[in-house]
Design an enzyme around this catalytic site. Structure first.
Site, short mmCIF file in Angstrom:
data_model
loop_
_atom_site.label_atom_id
_atom_site.label_comp_id
_atom_site.label_asym_id
_atom_site.label_seq_id
_atom_site.Cartn_x
_atom_site.Cartn_y
_atom_site.Cartn_z
CB THR A 43 -19.77 -4.25 81.97
OG1 THR A 43 -19.24 -3.28 80.84
CG2 THR A 43 -18.82 -5.67 81.57
N GLY A 142 -17.39 3.13 81.77
CA GLY A 142 -16.82 1.83 81.98
C GLY A 142 -15.65 1.46 81.18
CG HIS A 440 -19.48 -24.31 117.20
ND1 HIS A 440 -18.14 -24.78 116.57
CD2 HIS A 440 -19.94 -25.56 117.66
CE1 HIS A 440 -17.97 -25.86 116.63
NE2 HIS A 440 -19.03 -26.52 117.21
P1 FAD Z 1 -20.04 -0.36 82.89
O1 FAD Z 1 -20.60 -1.36 83.61
O2 FAD Z 1 -18.98 -0.88 82.09
O3 FAD Z 1 -21.21 0.59 82.65
C1 FAD Z 1 -20.75 1.51 81.49
C2 FAD Z 1 -21.86 1.81 80.75
O4 FAD Z 1 -21.74 3.07 79.99
C3 FAD Z 1 -22.35 0.81 79.74
O5 FAD Z 1 -23.75 0.33 79.83
C4 FAD Z 1 -22.09 1.34 78.16
O6 FAD Z 1 -22.99 1.02 77.49
C5 FAD Z 1 -22.24 2.74 78.71
N1 FAD Z 1 -21.85 3.86 77.81
C6 FAD Z 1 -20.41 3.92 77.57
N2 FAD Z 1 -20.20 4.94 76.73
C7 FAD Z 1 -21.53 5.71 76.56
C8 FAD Z 1 -21.90 6.79 75.96
N3 FAD Z 1 -20.99 7.34 75.06
N4 FAD Z 1 -23.14 6.99 75.84
C9 FAD Z 1 -23.97 6.53 76.64
N5 FAD Z 1 -23.47 5.30 77.24
C10 FAD Z 1 -22.11 5.10 77.29
N6 FAD Z 1 -16.98 -7.06 89.17
C11 FAD Z 1 -17.13 -7.59 90.26
O7 FAD Z 1 -17.10 -6.66 91.15
N7 FAD Z 1 -17.50 -8.75 90.39
C12 FAD Z 1 -17.57 -9.54 89.51
O8 FAD Z 1 -18.05 -10.82 89.72
C13 FAD Z 1 -17.40 -9.14 88.23
N8 FAD Z 1 -17.52 -10.24 87.05
C14 FAD Z 1 -17.01 -9.88 85.80
C15 FAD Z 1 -17.21 -10.77 84.77
C16 FAD Z 1 -16.86 -10.33 83.59
C17 FAD Z 1 -17.03 -11.31 82.36
C18 FAD Z 1 -16.70 -9.15 83.26
C19 FAD Z 1 -16.44 -8.28 81.90
C20 FAD Z 1 -16.50 -8.00 84.40
C21 FAD Z 1 -17.04 -8.39 85.71
N9 FAD Z 1 -16.64 -7.39 86.76
C22 FAD Z 1 -16.87 -7.93 87.84
C23 FAD Z 1 -16.25 -6.22 86.56
C24 FAD Z 1 -17.58 -5.10 86.49
O9 FAD Z 1 -18.41 -5.70 85.50
C25 FAD Z 1 -17.20 -3.74 86.13
O10 FAD Z 1 -16.01 -3.52 87.21
C26 FAD Z 1 -18.45 -2.85 86.26
O11 FAD Z 1 -19.50 -3.11 85.55
C27 FAD Z 1 -17.68 -1.19 86.03
O12 FAD Z 1 -18.76 -0.57 86.23
P2 FAD Z 1 -19.14 0.81 85.53
O13 FAD Z 1 -20.42 1.67 85.95
O14 FAD Z 1 -17.87 1.76 85.61
O15 FAD Z 1 -19.07 0.49 84.07
#
Ligand code: FAD
Ligand code: NAI
Length: 461
Positions: A43, A142, A440
């Site tokens: 994401t 995610g 500063h």
């Molecule tokens: P994700 O980044 O959601 O990754 C999960 C991955 O798992 C995805 O690629 C998905 O395709 C994959 N997946 C899921 N199920 C399966 C499966 N069964 N098999 C294979 N692959 C799978 N956070 C910040 O810290 N700073 C920011 O500025 C910020 N801005 C954001 C702006 C927006 C518009 C959004 C929507 C979110 C933002 N976030 C921000 C939040 C941040 O994107 C998430 O907290 C972060 O991406 C979470 O990371 P993750 O690795 O847990 O999951």
């Protein structure tokens, strides 16, 4: 499991999963990382942090060049923007970064599996009809946007953040439901590009969890910039019209809000669809979260979970931090994740950044507290740059003098908050910060000054 295909399979290549995979490879694990998207980065890189910050940057540059340079004696005439070029730049940044992760994977010999992973049993997953076994798994799948039941996303008129990051043209009008991080950041992007933006928020304040004084100041700034807010308001009905969407709202001032497009940004929920967790005997809560113990272990001791799919703030750096910690635990190291020092930033103008306890939280904890504030208008660098809207607020423990929380609003708050992160992480006192020599003229002197003020000796206070 003897003779497994991999020592570790990481499911999900977001900032939690891809960082975990790289750390595991560094520590000598035979590791695979699977993602259902064709690009790595999850994401955050594809449809979150990065594209939103790219759009915030372009729209901010346009706004500043058109409106703010005059007071510095710089006249810019006929300033305009090229929306397709702004979108192309955003896509280019995303491409560069996701390709960068692919190169890191190659360099570290991480096996990349493309497709949706589904557990067949606790030791085996299936991806595109092929089965893979591993000694350990990390689930990092995610989260996804929460829709309103009566306004499902179509990504044309009813947008999630994903649709709002890829609009074909700047809409004339936009209604944003939810004034959290996504709501205020994307409202800012389109307002700067000329969209009339209305934000509907069910609570009485915007950006929940933020220190009350800063949340109020942010709302005032955004209102001044032209964003209209309906707070304490809920949407009761939505009608899709030919050229827009008409929403019925519960608010004393108004009962309908019409706009070309609606962005629904009312939060995100954990994503485990298709994982078939039942086959792995991994439990989830009613909210869909995967419960873990202090070592990221799920109900199956060899299956770990990190990031948005477990409890805690849904932030990229939190996910990455947990990814590193989980893998280091697997390797027999003793990492710690200090949840008290995870910062939170909202990339609006002004930016807001915080770490640790708000004043209300510190008071509620029963401690006697000290607070100190320093306004940017009294800061020499802010005078030079013209960034006068801003302040630093620190919260400390009276008994120990320790910093409990730091809250910044104003230019470069996102960069300056790291001083608070280190201070909290290393258990520094207000006095440590008040007596540390800051360069500063810099905005960071306001942090030192706020700590001095809390201790009763602000030099410029
Ligand atoms: P994700 O980044 O959601 O990754 C999960 C991955 O798992 C995805 O690629 C998905 O395709 C994959 N997946 C899921 N199920 C399966 C499966 N069964 N098999 C294979 N692959 C799978 N956070 C910040 O810290 N700073 C920011 O500025 C910020 N801005 C954001 C702006 C927006 C518009 C959004 C929507 C979110 C933002 N976030 C921000 C939040 C941040 O994107 C998430 O907290 C972060 O991406 C979470 O990371 P993750 O690795 O847990 O999951
Ligand atoms: P959020 O939880 O931050 O905010 C949702 C907002 O919608 C809240 O203010 C809530 O009160 C409101 N709301 C909920 N239901 C509503 C309803 N029916 N009507 C009106 N208002 C309603 O969620 P958001 O903004 O969707 O972001 C999701 C996650 O993404 C956040 O948890 C955040 O951590 C992360 N994120 C982080 C960013 C950053 O770090 N700068 C930027 C964008 C997202």
């Amino acid at each position: 499991m003897p003779n497994a295909d991999f020592q570790l399979i990481v499911i999900g290549a977001g900032p939690g999963g891809y960082v975990a995979a790289i750390r595991a490879a560094q520590l000598g694990f035979k590791v695979a990382c699977v993602d259902k998207l064709p690009t790595l980065g999850g994401t955050c890189l594809n449809v979150g942090c990065i594209p939103s910050k790219a759009l915030l940057q372009s729209s901010d540059s346009y706004e500043r060049t058109s409106h703010s340079l005059k007071e510095q004696g710089v006249i810019a005439q006929h300033v305009t923007f090229d929306f397709p070029a702004i979108m192309q730049r955003k896509d280019g940044i995303v491409r560069t970064l996701v390709d960068g992760i692919a190169s890191h994977f190659k360099r570290h010999s991480i096996t990349r599996l493309e497709g949706s992973a589904s557990f067949v049993n606790p030791q085996e997953i299936e991806v595109n009809g092929k089965r893979y076994t591993a000694e350990q798994f990390i689930i990092a799948t995610g989260s996804e946007p929460i829709p309103l039941p009566f306004l499902p996303f179509d990504e044309k008129q009813i947008l999630s953040s994903t649709g709002a990051l890829s609009l074909p043209a700047v809409p004339k009008t936009m209604t944003v439901i939810g004034a959290g991080s996504i709501g205020v950041e994307l409202a800012s992007v389109y307002r700067r590009l000329g969209t009339a933006v209305t934000v509907i928020e069910m609570l009485d304040t915007i950006t929940p969890g933020m220190d009350a004084a800063l949340s109020k100041q942010l709302q005032q700034s955004l209102k001044k910039q032209g964003i209209e807010f309906f707070l304490g308001a809920t949407v009761t009905e939505g009608k899709i019209l030919k050229n827009g969407v008409s929403l019925a709202i519960n608010h004393a001032r108004q009962s309908r809000v019409d706009a070309e497009v609606v962005l629904v940004a009312i939060g995100r929920k954990p994503y485990t669809t298709g994982l078939n967790l039942k086959a792995a005997n991994v439990n989830t809560t009613q909210k869909g979260l995967i419960p873990v113990d202090g070592n990221f272990r799920t109900s199956q001791p060899h299956i770990y979970a990190i990031g948005d799919v477990i409890d805690g703030p849904m932030l990229a750096h939190k996910a990455s931090h947990e990814g590193i910690a989980a893998v280091e635990l697997l390797a027999g190291l003793s990492p710690t994740v200090n949840y008290m020092s995870i910062p939170n930033v909202v990339y609006t103008d002004p930016e807001v950044a915080s770490v640790g306890m708000t004043e209300a939280e510190a008071t509620a904890s029963g401690r006697k507290i000290l607070t100190g504030t320093s306004h940017f208008r009294g800061n020499a660098r802010a005078r030079c740059s013209g960034d006068l809207t801003g302040l630093v607020k620190v919260v400390g423990d009276e008994a120990t003098g320790r910093l409990l929380g730091m809250h910044l609003i104003g230019a470069h708050a996102s960069e300056m908050i790291s001083e608070g992160v280190i201070a909290l992480d290393k258990k520094a006192t207000l006095s440590d910060l008040a007596h540390a020599c800051h360069p500063h003229p810099t905005l960071s002197e306001a942090i030192m000054e706020a700590c001095q003020q809390a201790l009763g000796f602000a030099i410029h206070g």
